[in-house]
Design an enzyme around this catalytic site. Sequence first.
Site, PDB file in Angstrom:
ATOM      1  CE1 TYR A   1      -4.101   1.892   0.297  1.00 39.41           C
ATOM      2  CE2 TYR A   1      -2.676   3.377   1.538  1.00 39.41           C
ATOM      3  CZ  TYR A   1      -3.858   3.143   0.851  1.00 39.41           C
ATOM      4  OH  TYR A   1      -4.779   4.146   0.713  1.00 39.41           O
TER       5      TYR A   1
ATOM      6  CG  PHE B   1      -6.824  17.535 -24.533  1.00 42.54           C
ATOM      7  CD1 PHE B   1      -6.877  16.949 -25.794  1.00 42.54           C
ATOM      8  CD2 PHE B   1      -7.175  16.762 -23.436  1.00 42.54           C
ATOM      9  CE1 PHE B   1      -7.269  15.626 -25.947  1.00 42.54           C
ATOM     10  CE2 PHE B   1      -7.564  15.436 -23.592  1.00 42.54           C
ATOM     11  CZ  PHE B   1      -7.607  14.868 -24.856  1.00 42.54           C
ATOM     12  CB  THR B   2     -11.746  17.269 -24.302  1.00 45.66           C
ATOM     13  OG1 THR B   2     -10.853  16.162 -24.159  1.00 45.66           O
ATOM     14  CG2 THR B   2     -12.080  17.447 -25.768  1.00 45.66           C
TER      15      THR B   2
ATOM     16  CG  ASP C   1      -1.152  17.854 -21.951  1.00 37.66           C
ATOM     17  OD1 ASP C   1      -0.556  16.767 -21.824  1.00 37.66           O
ATOM     18  OD2 ASP C   1      -2.362  17.928 -22.232  1.00 37.66           O
TER      19      ASP C   1
ATOM     20  CE  LYS D   1      -4.047   9.835 -24.405  1.00 40.54           C
ATOM     21  NZ  LYS D   1      -4.264  11.223 -24.065  1.00 40.54           N
TER      22      LYS D   1
ATOM     23  NE  ARG E   1     -10.397  14.936 -29.982  1.00 38.83           N
ATOM     24  CZ  ARG E   1     -11.104  14.598 -28.904  1.00 38.83           C
ATOM     25  NH1 ARG E   1     -12.376  14.901 -28.798  1.00 38.83           N
ATOM     26  NH2 ARG E   1     -10.561  13.927 -27.928  1.00 38.83           N
TER      27      ARG E   1
ATOM     28  CG  PHE F   1     -16.210  14.199 -27.248  1.00 32.09           C
ATOM     29  CD1 PHE F   1     -16.007  15.301 -26.433  1.00 32.09           C
ATOM     30  CD2 PHE F   1     -15.345  13.119 -27.143  1.00 32.09           C
ATOM     31  CE1 PHE F   1     -14.947  15.326 -25.524  1.00 32.09           C
ATOM     32  CE2 PHE F   1     -14.289  13.135 -26.246  1.00 32.09           C
ATOM     33  CZ  PHE F   1     -14.100  14.235 -25.431  1.00 32.09           C
TER      34      PHE F   1
END
Length: 460
Positions: A75, A127-128, A218, A261, A385, A452
């Site tokens: 943990y 970005f969303t 980001d 990614k 998009r 979306f």
Amino acid sequence: MPFQRRSWAEPFKIKVVEPLTMTTREEREKHITEAGYNTFLLKSKDVYIDLLTDSGTNAMSDNQWAGMMMGDEAYAGSVNYYHLEEKVQEFYGYKFLVPTHQGRGAEHIISKILIKPGDYVPGNMYFTTTRLHQELNGGKFVDIIIDEAHDSQNLHPFKGNVDLQKLENLITKVGGKKIAYVTIGATVNMAGGQPISMENLRQVRALTSKHGIKVVLDATRAMENAYFIKRREKGYENKSIKEILLEICSYSDAATMSGKKDLLVNIGGFLALNDNDVFEEARNMVVVYEGLHTYGGLAGRDMEAMARGIVEACQVDHLQARIGQIEYVGNRLIELGIPIVRPIGGHAIFLDAKQFYPHLEQLKFPAQTLAAELYLDSGIRSMERGIVSAGRNKETGDHYYPKLELVRLTFPRRVYTQAHCDVTVESVYEVFQNRNNVRGLKMVYEPKYLRFFQARFDKL
Ligand SMILES: *Cc1c(COP(=O)(O)O)cnc(C)c1O
């Protein structure tokens, strides 16, 4: 250039395979109708080649799978946490690490800490999930990307660049104190996977430092951005991806990261920072929203796979094959006269739905329509998009009308072969041939957030 081989051939061979399903046109008609013409609502078992996203869909290496067996599921104080911390420090250069279950977990925490209601948060295109977290914390996003980014045919090599004049104008207008921080995307997903240049990053840093404004990177696809810098920016030809990545990160105070990614894993992310006070607060907050500060919602094995993924993803051979595959598809589509965003981006091909269907106005959802047509033709899954992704303006209630109305064909890393690429090109061409028979869609269900993902449509 010395690092280039003759071909983009994959620097790996295949050890494990996963069978694909083929469906008939009739079956696909049924599936897409049931899914409300939204490719997010299709079941993956009904999809042939899945180009919905490169997020969490990557193939892990034997080395990463071996690492999964080395998961220390304690943990607190897991060995894998310390390994991940070491790799983040070594490759990204930040002092402190807060693991999160994925990128938006990091966005949530940093937005909560740094944004006060009424603050502005400028960024090189939105970005969303990033923008939504900023807005939920009372921030107002302001787009400061160069105008070229909104033009799908402009060949600027760094369409992700910040327009310094736009940033300076905002600072003059509202004052540095009202700007929570500047978000820098690298590469810029919504602009078509377009990179930002090192020179621009340096200038953004200089301008923000002058006004005491923080920069949050980001870093989701920063390694892919580093590869573009190596290829396109003078003075970086002979630097390693690692050196370039470290320099990119050096112009920011913190980074939010979706490991799903660049980092070749199926789940994971982190927040990385340099400021001790912000780190202390983030470490407190992660316990509330994600998990203890040494696992942040991840299993030990997930952190291990991500630590190993950092090392693999930063190899130039890997990035050359990754981006080479996208360029192969893009160049074939260009040869066939199909309108796509140019230059070809780092993680996806973006079909320009406005040019593809010039007879459809934006409120008939041309990109949503095109994604559905592509699925109908071949079972290939892509994503919208455009106006659907852009959502609504919170104040006026009206749709945002983005200049770019795109369909994204996103390639998972190390998953599909060149023959899959060829099938994809053939199917897009087929849909292009039939473009005049298409009438568009109407929205029949609209969720409140990130519509979306779950919106439903009917054929017009
Ligand atoms: C995917 C993504 C995110 C969010 O990360 P998740 O892991 O999906 O939560 C943030 N920024 C960019 C540019 C992304 O592509």
